[in-house]
Write a protein that holds these residues in place. Structure first.
Motif, mmCIF file in Angstrom:
data_model
loop_
_atom_site.group_PDB
_atom_site.id
_atom_site.type_symbol
_atom_site.label_atom_id
_atom_site.label_comp_id
_atom_site.label_asym_id
_atom_site.label_seq_id
_atom_site.Cartn_x
_atom_site.Cartn_y
_atom_site.Cartn_z
ATOM 1 N N ALA A 117 44.353 -12.579 12.290
ATOM 2 C CA ALA A 117 44.062 -11.990 10.983
ATOM 3 C C ALA A 117 42.723 -12.523 10.471
ATOM 4 C CB ALA A 117 45.174 -12.321 10.002
ATOM 5 N N LEU A 118 41.740 -11.638 10.379
ATOM 6 C CA LEU A 118 40.415 -12.011 9.888
ATOM 7 C C LEU A 118 40.060 -11.164 8.669
ATOM 8 C CD1 LEU A 118 38.285 -12.252 13.171
ATOM 9 C CD2 LEU A 118 39.523 -14.074 12.007
ATOM 10 N N SER A 119 39.178 -11.687 7.854
ATOM 11 C CA SER A 119 38.668 -10.898 6.744
ATOM 12 C C SER A 119 37.735 -9.825 7.292
ATOM 13 C CB SER A 119 37.902 -11.790 5.769
ATOM 14 O OG SER A 119 36.685 -12.246 6.362
ATOM 15 N N TYR A 120 37.485 -8.804 6.472
ATOM 16 C CA TYR A 120 36.582 -7.744 6.919
ATOM 17 C C TYR A 120 35.195 -8.302 7.197
ATOM 18 C CZ TYR A 120 33.875 -3.533 7.299
ATOM 19 O OH TYR A 120 33.030 -2.563 7.775
ATOM 20 N N GLN A 121 34.724 -9.220 6.376
ATOM 21 C CA GLN A 121 33.396 -9.798 6.550
ATOM 22 C C GLN A 121 33.282 -10.526 7.888
ATOM 23 O OE1 GLN A 121 30.584 -9.512 4.900
ATOM 24 N NE2 GLN A 121 29.478 -10.939 6.239
ATOM 25 N N GLN A 122 34.360 -11.167 8.313
ATOM 26 C CA GLN A 122 34.352 -11.846 9.606
ATOM 27 C C GLN A 122 34.268 -10.847 10.756
ATOM 28 O OE1 GLN A 122 38.031 -14.129 8.575
ATOM 29 N NE2 GLN A 122 36.962 -15.836 9.557
ATOM 30 N N VAL A 123 34.920 -9.714 10.587
ATOM 31 C CA VAL A 123 34.923 -8.689 11.639
ATOM 32 C C VAL A 123 33.592 -7.952 11.682
ATOM 33 C CG1 VAL A 123 36.020 -6.548 12.438
ATOM 34 C CG2 VAL A 123 37.427 -8.412 11.519
ATOM 35 N N ASN A 124 33.017 -7.688 10.515
ATOM 36 C CA ASN A 124 31.798 -6.872 10.448
ATOM 37 C C ASN A 124 30.764 -7.508 9.515
ATOM 38 O OD1 ASN A 124 31.003 -3.580 9.102
ATOM 39 N ND2 ASN A 124 29.936 -4.752 10.661
ATOM 40 N N PRO A 125 30.002 -8.491 10.021
ATOM 41 C CA PRO A 125 29.030 -9.208 9.191
ATOM 42 C C PRO A 125 27.967 -8.306 8.568
ATOM 43 C CG PRO A 125 29.421 -10.391 11.239
ATOM 44 C CD PRO A 125 30.110 -9.078 11.363
ATOM 45 N N TYR A 126 27.471 -7.342 9.336
ATOM 46 C CA TYR A 126 26.472 -6.413 8.810
ATOM 47 C C TYR A 126 27.089 -5.024 8.706
ATOM 48 C CZ TYR A 126 22.454 -9.571 9.136
ATOM 49 O OH TYR A 126 21.560 -10.602 8.947
ATOM 50 N N CYS A 127 27.437 -4.634 7.470
ATOM 51 C CA CYS A 127 27.996 -3.307 7.214
ATOM 52 C C CYS A 127 26.952 -2.500 6.445
ATOM 53 C CB CYS A 127 29.289 -3.425 6.412
ATOM 54 S SG CYS A 127 30.098 -1.852 6.089
ATOM 55 N N LEU A 128 26.375 -1.504 7.106
ATOM 56 C CA LEU A 128 25.283 -0.716 6.541
ATOM 57 C C LEU A 128 25.797 0.657 6.126
ATOM 58 C CD1 LEU A 128 22.822 -1.766 9.339
ATOM 59 C CD2 LEU A 128 22.829 -2.646 6.997
ATOM 60 N N THR A 129 25.329 1.144 5.016
ATOM 61 C CA THR A 129 25.903 2.348 4.420
ATOM 62 C C THR A 129 25.603 3.616 5.209
ATOM 63 O OG1 THR A 129 25.775 1.355 2.220
ATOM 64 C CG2 THR A 129 25.998 3.755 2.337
ATOM 65 N N ASP A 130 24.348 3.839 5.548
ATOM 66 C CA ASP A 130 23.956 5.104 6.169
ATOM 67 C C ASP A 130 24.352 5.162 7.636
ATOM 68 O OD1 ASP A 130 22.904 5.802 3.770
ATOM 69 O OD2 ASP A 130 20.797 5.646 4.350
ATOM 70 N N ALA A 131 24.905 6.303 8.046
ATOM 71 C CA ALA A 131 25.342 6.480 9.439
ATOM 72 C C ALA A 131 24.168 6.924 10.305
ATOM 73 C CB ALA A 131 26.481 7.494 9.507
ATOM 74 N N VAL A 132 23.213 6.006 10.457
ATOM 75 C CA VAL A 132 22.029 6.234 11.290
ATOM 76 C C VAL A 132 21.816 4.976 12.123
ATOM 77 C CG1 VAL A 132 20.978 7.834 9.643
ATOM 78 C CG2 VAL A 132 20.483 5.379 9.471
ATOM 79 N N ALA A 133 20.768 4.954 12.938
ATOM 80 C CA ALA A 133 20.462 3.750 13.708
ATOM 81 C C ALA A 133 20.412 2.548 12.765
ATOM 82 C CB ALA A 133 19.137 3.921 14.438
ATOM 83 N N PRO A 134 21.106 1.456 13.114
ATOM 84 C CA PRO A 134 21.234 0.334 12.184
ATOM 85 C C PRO A 134 19.912 -0.232 11.664
ATOM 86 C CG PRO A 134 22.828 0.102 13.941
ATOM 87 C CD PRO A 134 21.958 1.271 14.301
ATOM 88 N N HIS A 135 18.879 -0.270 12.503
ATOM 89 C CA HIS A 135 17.626 -0.838 12.003
ATOM 90 C C HIS A 135 17.014 0.053 10.917
ATOM 91 C CE1 HIS A 135 16.007 2.098 14.801
ATOM 92 N NE2 HIS A 135 14.771 1.822 14.439
#
Length: 223
Positions: A62-80
């Motif tokens: 059981a992990l927090s969401y932040q632990q699972v996904n440190p960088y959560c970016l809003t737009d569904a495009v290339a992360p950079h």
């Protein structure tokens, strides 16, 4: 703990689908698991990435969401690009710190899912592949079975091997139910890729518990 990085031939190859199938199968075999998606782009109405939520749900730890996904970016495009729009920099040192935290969790196997394909940019001067190579993680490749997958798979494997990392194996994920000569394409990759095919997942809406895939995966870790 054994840590494995899951990459795909492209964005829609089905990395999360295969990761969830593995997490379910490993749990059925009695393994304790943990999972992470270090970088994700695209969120639901609550501001969370749905791929990361699935990893959080199906891992035994059981992990927090932040632990699972440190960088959560809003737009569904290339992360950079999403990071640039949000005036953020994806810092690989933070990815490393979060991975180290993950590896301190009480579990047997950690699955780290990438975003996009192998050479996904994290910024103007670095890729996800650079970070995985720095961490020396073994790699599992998900091949999305569709027209064009042979070229994508062969080029991806060439790049992984060039990095010096161990390719544990690959999974044929049948994402196109109407793909012509699907089995012939799978056989071609089985002949051409030196890493073993750990499983073939049929086209279906939701991943099913697959202990055969999980068993082959664990055996690849031991070899």
């Amino acid at each position: 703990m054994q840590t494995v990085f899951i990459t795909g031939t492209d964005t829609d190859a089905g990395k999360t689908y295969v990761a969830v199938a593995l997490l379910q199968g490993l749990k059925a075999l009695g393994h304790r698991t943990v999972a992470q998606k270090p970088v994700a782009a695209g969120v639901n109405e609550s501001g969370f990435n749905t791929d990361a939520l699935q990893l959080q749900q199906h891992a035994t730890a059981a992990l927090s969401y932040q632990q699972v996904n440190p960088y959560c970016l809003t737009d569904a495009v290339a992360p950079h690009l999403a990071a640039a729009k949000a005036e953020l920099v994806i810092d690989s040192s933070i990815l490393t710190k979060e991975l180290q935290k993950l590896q301190n969790v009480d579990a047997d196997i950690a699955l780290v899912e990438g975003a996009g394909g192998w050479l996904l940019p994290l910024g103007d001067h670095s890729t996800m592949a650079d970070w995985v190579t720095e961490q020396q993680l073994p790699v599992l490749l998900v091949v999305g079975m569709k027209l064009g997958c042979l070229n994508h798979a062969l080029l991806t494997v060439r790049e992984i091997e060039h990095s010096g990392l161990k390719l544990l194996g690959w999974v044929a994920n049948c994402i196109d139910p109407d793909m012509a000569y699907q089995q012939e394409n799978i056989r071609y990759l089985q002949q051409k890729l030196t890493a073993p095919c750990l499983g073939v997942l049929p086209y279906q809406s939701e991943p099913q518990i697959n202990t055969e895939l999980a068993t082959a995966f664990v055996q690849a870790l031991l070899d």
